[in-house]
Design an enzyme around this catalytic site. Structure first.
Site, PDB file in Angstrom:
ATOM      1  N   HIS A 158     -13.542  35.489 -20.766  1.00 24.61           N
ATOM      2  CA  HIS A 158     -14.224  35.327 -19.474  1.00 24.61           C
ATOM      3  C   HIS A 158     -13.553  34.247 -18.619  1.00 24.61           C
ATOM      4  O   HIS A 158     -14.184  33.642 -17.774  1.00 24.61           O
ATOM      5  CB  HIS A 158     -15.705  34.988 -19.677  1.00 24.61           C
ATOM      6  CG  HIS A 158     -16.399  35.868 -20.670  1.00 24.61           C
ATOM      7  ND1 HIS A 158     -16.568  35.525 -21.989  1.00 24.61           N
ATOM      8  CD2 HIS A 158     -16.916  37.117 -20.533  1.00 24.61           C
ATOM      9  CE1 HIS A 158     -17.184  36.510 -22.641  1.00 24.61           C
ATOM     10  NE2 HIS A 158     -17.398  37.489 -21.780  1.00 24.61           N
TER      11      HIS A 158
HETATM   12  S1  FES Z   1     -14.818  32.366 -21.624  1.00 21.49           S
HETATM   13 FE1  FES Z   1     -16.353  33.519 -22.585  1.00 21.49          FE
HETATM   14  S2  FES Z   1     -15.875  33.290 -24.669  1.00 21.49           S
HETATM   15 FE2  FES Z   1     -14.346  32.126 -23.659  1.00 21.49          FE
END
Ligand code: FES
Length: 201
Positions: free
Chosen positions: A159
């Site tokens: 993410h």
């Molecule tokens: S940014 Fe979501 S698990 Fe690393």
């Protein structure tokens, strides 16, 4: 002339004495076995979390290795002097959520700007503090697809969280906290024990 009974009495006492001695000796031996066993860490305890010793000789400056402790991935990075300088630039601090490690994500001896005992050696748990993915190591700097002024660090592809080369999280990403520094101590500059803190003299 001594009777048969009188003659056998000393022999009977010797027999009882020997038998008693044997019972006591056996009892001591048997009772010692569980004691010795209880002093040794069981295999399951060792697997569950016994400290591990890691030789750092093979890590060149700018490289890192991945090991496992308590089932967790651990990076050990040998930072170059240039990497260390970059971590101390105030422009970088302005981009970080917790540059001074105020949150409880490290032992006290790693609560400093480099989050380490020795400036060049970073020991950090390789688990993103968002949802637990393993970030990718990007020591290069400059224009990147995920950052136009990348200072070098770790990028989580799940993410898009970003961490610098001390495991400090950037502002504006999903991960809320710096990466975790596990307990560790050095027996010399090239040998680290993961799972134990420094010995207090
Ligand atoms: S940014 Fe979501 S698990 Fe690393």
């Amino acid at each position: 002339m001594e009777s048969r009974t009188q003659k056998s009495e000393p022999a009977r006492r010797r027999f009882i004495g020997r038998a008693l001695g044997l019972v006591l000796a056996t009892g001591v031996t048997l009772s010692a076995i569980p004691l010795v066993r209880s002093l040794l860490p069981s295999r399951s305890r060792q697997i569950a979390g016994a400290p591990i010793e890691v030789d750092l000789d093979t890590i060149s400056p700018g490289e890192q290795i991945l090991i496992t402790w308590r089932g967790k991935p651990i990076w050990i990075l040998r930072r170059t002097s240039e990497m260390i300088q970059r971590l101390r630039i105030s422009d970088l601090e302005a981009r970080l959520r917790d540059p001074l490690s105020q949150q409880d994500q490290q032992p006290p001896y790693a609560r400093n700007d480099l989050r380490s005992i020795h400036p060049d050696i970073l020991v950090v748990i390789a688990t993103c503090t968002h949802l637990g993915c393993i970030p990718k190591f990007h020591p290069e700097t400059g224009q990147m697809g995920f950052d136009s002024e990348w200072p070098g660090g770790y990028f989580c592809p799940c993410h898009a969280s970003k961490f610098d080369l001390a495991g400090r999280v950037f502002k504006g990403v999903p991960a809320p906290l710096n990466l975790v520094i596990p307990p560790h101590r050095f027996t010399d500059h090239n040998t680290v024990i993961i799972g134990e803190g420094p010995v207090v003299e």
